[in-house]
Design a protein around this motif. Structure first.
Motif, PDB file in Angstrom:
ATOM      1  N   HIS A  86       0.831  -1.199   0.000  1.00 27.77           N
ATOM      2  CA  HIS A  86       0.000   0.000   0.000  1.00 27.77           C
ATOM      3  C   HIS A  86       0.873   1.260   0.000  1.00 27.77           C
ATOM      4  CE1 HIS A  86      -3.924   1.812   0.427  1.00 27.77           C
ATOM      5  NE2 HIS A  86      -3.449   2.628   1.362  1.00 27.77           N
ATOM      6  N   VAL A  87       0.313   2.343  -0.524  1.00 25.65           N
ATOM      7  CA  VAL A  87       1.029   3.606  -0.560  1.00 25.65           C
ATOM      8  C   VAL A  87       1.409   4.028   0.873  1.00 25.65           C
ATOM      9  CG1 VAL A  87      -1.103   4.980  -0.507  1.00 25.65           C
ATOM     10  CG2 VAL A  87       0.973   5.967  -1.491  1.00 25.65           C
ATOM     11  N   ASP A  88       2.617   4.557   1.001  1.00 22.05           N
ATOM     12  CA  ASP A  88       3.143   5.033   2.290  1.00 22.05           C
ATOM     13  C   ASP A  88       3.494   3.933   3.287  1.00 22.05           C
ATOM     14  OD1 ASP A  88       3.298   7.666   1.724  1.00 22.05           O
ATOM     15  OD2 ASP A  88       1.385   8.239   2.647  1.00 22.05           O
ATOM     16  N   HIS A  89       3.429   2.677   2.857  1.00 16.52           N
ATOM     17  CA  HIS A  89       3.810   1.619   3.792  1.00 16.52           C
ATOM     18  C   HIS A  89       5.322   1.393   3.816  1.00 16.52           C
ATOM     19  CE1 HIS A  89      -0.268  -0.465   4.765  1.00 16.52           C
ATOM     20  NE2 HIS A  89      -0.280   0.851   4.935  1.00 16.52           N
ATOM     21  N   GLY A  90       6.026   2.089   2.891  1.00 13.73           N
ATOM     22  CA  GLY A  90       7.496   2.072   2.982  1.00 13.73           C
ATOM     23  C   GLY A  90       8.210   1.316   1.868  1.00 13.73           C
ATOM     24  N   LYS A  91       7.580   1.187   0.723  1.00  9.14           N
ATOM     25  CA  LYS A  91       8.201   0.460  -0.393  1.00  9.14           C
ATOM     26  C   LYS A  91       9.499   1.137  -0.840  1.00  9.14           C
ATOM     27  CE  LYS A  91       4.498   0.891  -2.981  1.00  9.14           C
ATOM     28  NZ  LYS A  91       3.530   1.442  -2.001  1.00  9.14           N
ATOM     29  N   THR A  92       9.407   2.447  -1.091  1.00 14.68           N
ATOM     30  CA  THR A  92      10.582   3.185  -1.555  1.00 14.68           C
ATOM     31  C   THR A  92      11.673   3.194  -0.495  1.00 14.68           C
ATOM     32  OG1 THR A  92       8.989   4.576  -2.696  1.00 14.68           O
ATOM     33  CG2 THR A  92      11.258   5.334  -2.694  1.00 14.68           C
ATOM     34  N   SER A  93      11.267   3.403   0.757  1.00 15.74           N
ATOM     35  CA  SER A  93      12.251   3.415   1.846  1.00 15.74           C
ATOM     36  C   SER A  93      12.953   2.067   1.942  1.00 15.74           C
ATOM     37  CB  SER A  93      11.562   3.700   3.185  1.00 15.74           C
ATOM     38  OG  SER A  93      10.784   4.867   3.093  1.00 15.74           O
ATOM     39  N   ASN A 186       6.638  -3.751   8.060  1.00 18.43           N
ATOM     40  CA  ASN A 186       7.527  -2.581   8.184  1.00 18.43           C
ATOM     41  C   ASN A 186       7.080  -1.643   9.305  1.00 18.43           C
ATOM     42  OD1 ASN A 186       9.662  -0.899   7.406  1.00 18.43           O
ATOM     43  ND2 ASN A 186       8.339   0.297   6.021  1.00 18.43           N
ATOM     44  N   LYS A 187       7.926  -0.722   9.616  1.00 19.48           N
ATOM     45  CA  LYS A 187       7.677   0.322  10.631  1.00 19.48           C
ATOM     46  C   LYS A 187       7.513  -0.270  12.029  1.00 19.48           C
ATOM     47  CE  LYS A 187       5.510   3.382   7.200  1.00 19.48           C
ATOM     48  NZ  LYS A 187       4.695   4.550   6.974  1.00 19.48           N
ATOM     49  N   ASP A 189       9.426   0.017  14.304  1.00 16.29           N
ATOM     50  CA  ASP A 189       9.971   0.982  15.265  1.00 16.29           C
ATOM     51  C   ASP A 189       8.881   1.886  15.837  1.00 16.29           C
ATOM     52  OD1 ASP A 189      10.288   3.777  13.428  1.00 16.29           O
ATOM     53  OD2 ASP A 189      10.228   1.902  12.326  1.00 16.29           O
ATOM     54  N   ARG A 190       7.725   1.913  15.166  1.00 19.84           N
ATOM     55  CA  ARG A 190       6.670   2.829  15.624  1.00 19.84           C
ATOM     56  C   ARG A 190       6.037   2.301  16.909  1.00 19.84           C
ATOM     57  NH1 ARG A 190       4.200   6.886  11.855  1.00 19.84           N
ATOM     58  NH2 ARG A 190       2.657   6.627  13.510  1.00 19.84           N
ATOM     59  N   SER A 222      12.349  -2.478   9.887  1.00 29.54           N
ATOM     60  CA  SER A 222      12.175  -1.033   9.906  1.00 29.54           C
ATOM     61  C   SER A 222      13.075  -0.470   8.814  1.00 29.54           C
ATOM     62  CB  SER A 222      12.549  -0.441  11.267  1.00 29.54           C
ATOM     63  OG  SER A 222      12.693   0.962  11.113  1.00 29.54           O
ATOM     64  N   ALA A 223      12.450  -0.017   7.753  1.00 33.76           N
ATOM     65  CA  ALA A 223      13.236   0.548   6.657  1.00 33.76           C
ATOM     66  C   ALA A 223      13.948   1.800   7.141  1.00 33.76           C
ATOM     67  CB  ALA A 223      12.331   0.864   5.470  1.00 33.76           C
ATOM     68  N   LEU A 224      13.269   2.529   8.029  1.00 35.58           N
ATOM     69  CA  LEU A 224      13.808   3.778   8.551  1.00 35.58           C
ATOM     70  C   LEU A 224      15.060   3.544   9.382  1.00 35.58           C
ATOM     71  CD1 LEU A 224      12.863   6.830   8.587  1.00 35.58           C
ATOM     72  CD2 LEU A 224      12.029   6.348  10.895  1.00 35.58           C
TER      73      LEU A 224
HETATM   74  P1  GDP Z   1       5.830   4.050  -0.265  1.00 40.74           P
HETATM   75  O1  GDP Z   1       4.734   4.965  -0.679  1.00 40.74           O
HETATM   76  O2  GDP Z   1       5.301   2.680   0.046  1.00 40.74           O
HETATM   77  O3  GDP Z   1       6.983   3.982  -1.213  1.00 40.74           O
HETATM   78  O4  GDP Z   1       6.386   4.570   1.147  1.00 40.74           O
HETATM   79  P2  GDP Z   1       7.657   5.473   1.481  1.00 40.74           P
HETATM   80  O5  GDP Z   1       8.894   4.645   1.431  1.00 40.74           O
HETATM   81  O6  GDP Z   1       7.606   6.702   0.677  1.00 40.74           O
HETATM   82  O7  GDP Z   1       7.395   5.787   3.008  1.00 40.74           O
HETATM   83  C1  GDP Z   1       6.266   6.529   3.433  1.00 40.74           C
HETATM   84  C2  GDP Z   1       6.557   7.194   4.754  1.00 40.74           C
HETATM   85  O8  GDP Z   1       6.792   6.221   5.763  1.00 40.74           O
HETATM   86  C3  GDP Z   1       7.791   8.071   4.700  1.00 40.74           C
HETATM   87  O9  GDP Z   1       7.536   9.238   5.439  1.00 40.74           O
HETATM   88  C4  GDP Z   1       8.856   7.233   5.375  1.00 40.74           C
HETATM   89  O10 GDP Z   1       9.824   7.982   6.007  1.00 40.74           O
HETATM   90  C5  GDP Z   1       8.033   6.452   6.386  1.00 40.74           C
HETATM   91  N1  GDP Z   1       8.643   5.165   6.715  1.00 40.74           N
HETATM   92  C6  GDP Z   1       9.063   4.218   5.831  1.00 40.74           C
HETATM   93  N2  GDP Z   1       9.571   3.168   6.492  1.00 40.74           N
HETATM   94  C7  GDP Z   1       9.479   3.444   7.808  1.00 40.74           C
HETATM   95  C8  GDP Z   1       9.844   2.742   8.986  1.00 40.74           C
HETATM   96  O11 GDP Z   1      10.370   1.624   8.989  1.00 40.74           O
HETATM   97  N3  GDP Z   1       9.542   3.344  10.172  1.00 40.74           N
HETATM   98  C9  GDP Z   1       8.963   4.571  10.240  1.00 40.74           C
HETATM   99  N4  GDP Z   1       8.707   5.060  11.434  1.00 40.74           N
HETATM  100  N5  GDP Z   1       8.617   5.255   9.136  1.00 40.74           N
HETATM  101  C10 GDP Z   1       8.875   4.718   7.940  1.00 40.74           C
END
Ligand code: GDP
Length: 480
Positions: A86-93, A186-187, A189-190, A222-224
């Motif tokens: 899903h969008v914003d779930h961290g694919k790019t990260s 993912n995430k 760490d939250r 945690s991609a972050l």
């Molecule tokens: P995409 O739309 O799936 O490609 O998601 P993005 O990689 O752009 O990530 C969306 C948001 O989630 C960004 O603000 C990232 O910094 C944040 N994010 C991605 N991975 C993590 C993670 O492991 N932990 C946290 N806390 N935030 C993350």
């Protein structure tokens, strides 16, 4: 001046359905017993990676040297991975984090460039390739053009958000393509991360991770914070081992176009993924309707390379034009041959486009012909209905309609109007869309017309059963 499809398949030691499929890509409709002309046969032969030789005008001889890959020549190749979710779930990260784990990334010193795919080399020396365009749109678009490049899908689900609509779509696309899934939660760490909830939500979509008694691997990451990446990579390597991915590196190269663009200074630039053999600088390639000599090859660091083996992505310079993503590429003997094939395909393309509405009739007609010829063993359906009860009832009913020759496979039975994503999925899986008391939206209609995806509307359940039964028997009349 002709050869039957069956004979051609025999000479190449290939399966008839594969030859039929390859012909369809050229816009030629033929069943096993039908004959095709020598020109077409030669191209098919080339597509299968064989060398061909005209022994006499019209007869095509197929040289098999080094082309039917002997088991002894097969070597383990790195897995090719696409990240979806899903969008914003961290694919790019996650793609960025994984890229940074590569030992090659540091030593190249250069800035990594986006070429559409990159390879990671682990400290252990093991390698894996990531398609650098996340999401299921690219995945489906490639598949619709006949390219199956992805071996493994990593499904990213944010632990604080859980399963969302695009997570579900990604699952459907991966399942339709029969590509195994590894779940990256993912995430973590939250503070509000709830991985257990993710695991139980996935159960509803037929994904049972190991903790839930299933066989799908899941890894908390945690991609972050760059945590859990090593375990995710281990999971990918384990899955690759199970898949036993192999290719013969010592033959002329074949593969797929991942991305392409027209560069102002350098001309057409295409990123290709080598799937078989080894591509070398100076090779002459054909990709779709474009051809050319590989003038230069660059890796994801912009570093020149002179050869690329199986699962390696490279940018190539020197093509006559910009081939489309998902198009197959193949190395041929000489420039004359390359031009001949490219021109033949351009002619075919024009002819196909010239036949008004050919695309719209294409899929179903071809499917019926294949069923009649006994070459299609499965009919895939995508069911959209106004209420869940109807969707389920239709699914149960049509699944029973298969017979010994043809099985009915339901890719999706869901509620709601028919969308672009449904049509993409149907196109990529050669499926027919069944709408029950729902319609297609405007974008979906436009796409289905363009790509020749058959959408059938119903409001009475037994009529659905009637039509599908006819289809399974190869007797359905087109709607047009
Ligand atoms: P995409 O739309 O799936 O490609 O998601 P993005 O990689 O752009 O990530 C969306 C948001 O989630 C960004 O603000 C990232 O910094 C944040 N994010 C991605 N991975 C993590 C993670 O492991 N932990 C946290 N806390 N935030 C993350």
């Amino acid at each position: 001046e002709t050869i039957t499809v069956q004979e051609l398949a025999n000479r190449m030691a290939a399966r008839v359905p594969d030859v039929v499929k390859s012909l369809m890509k050229l816009g030629v409709m033929a069943t096993a017993t039908q004959s095709i002309d020598a020109d077409t046969a030669e191209i098919v032969v080339e597509e299968f990676g064989h060398k061909s030789k005209r022994v006499s005008e019209g007869d095509v001889e197929i040289g098999l040297e080094g082309v039917v890959d002997a088991d002894a020549d097969m070597r383990t190749r790195p897995p090719v991975v696409t990240i979806m979710g899903h969008v914003d779930h961290g694919k790019t990260s996650l793609l960025d984090a994984l890229r940074s784990t590569s030992v090659a990334a540091g030593e190249a010193g250069g800035i990594t460039q986006h070429i559409g795919a990159y390879q990671v080399t682990l400290p252990s020396g093991e390698r894996m390739t990531f398609i650098d365009t996340p999401g299921h749109e690219a995945f489906t678009a490639m598949r619709a053009r006949g390219a199956q490049v992805t071996d493994i899908v990593v499904l990213v689900v944010a632990a604080d958000d859980g399963v969302m609509p695009q997570t579900i779509e990604a699952i459907r696309h991966a399942k339709a393509a029969n590509v195994p899934i590894i779940v990256a939660i993912n995430k973590i760490d939250r503070p509000d991360a709830n991985p257990t909830r993710v695991r139980s939500e996935l159960l509803q979509y037929d994904i049972a991770v190991e903790e839930m008694g299933g066989e799908t691997q899941d890894v908390e990451v945690s991609a972050l914070k760059r945590e859990g990446l090593d375990r995710l990579q281990e999971a990918i390597l384990l899955q690759a081992e199970i898949l036993d991915l192999k290719a013969n590196p010592d033959r002329s190269a074949e593969g797929a176009v991942i991305e392409s663009r027209l560069d102002r200074g350098r001309g057409p630039v295409a990123t290709i993924l080598v799937q078989k053999g080894t591509l070398k600088q100076g090779d002459i390639v054909v990709a779709g309707t474009e051809q050319g000599r590989v003038r230069a090859m660059l890796d994801e660091h912009g570093k020149p390379v002179t050869s690329a083996g199986p699962s390696v992505p490279v940018e190539i310079l020197g093509m006559s034009g910009v081939p489309s993503a998902g198009e197959a590429f193949v190395v041929v003997e000489d420039e004359g041959r390359a031009r001949e094939i490219a021109e033949f395909r351009q002619r075919r393309l024009r002819e196909t486009n010239a036949v008004a509405g050919a695309a719209a009739r294409g899929t179903l007609d071809q499917m019926l012909a294949r069923i009649q010829a006994g070459e299609q063993k499965e009919v895939a359906l995508l069911i959209k209905a106004d209420v869940q009860g109807s969707a389920e009832a239709i699914q149960a009913l049509v699944t029973k309609l298969g017979n010994d020759e043809v099985r009915v496979r339901v890719l999706l039975a869901a509620v709601g109007q028919i969308t672009e994503s449904d049509v993409q999925l149907a196109k990529a899986s050669d499926a027919i869309v069944v709408g029950f008391n729902v319609r297609a939206n405007a974008q979906a209609r436009a796409l289905s017309n363009r790509d020749g995806v058959d959408i059938r509307y119903f409001s009475i359940i037994y009529q659905v059963a009637d039509d599908i039964e006819k289809l399974v028997k190869g007797k359905l009349a087109p709607v047009h």
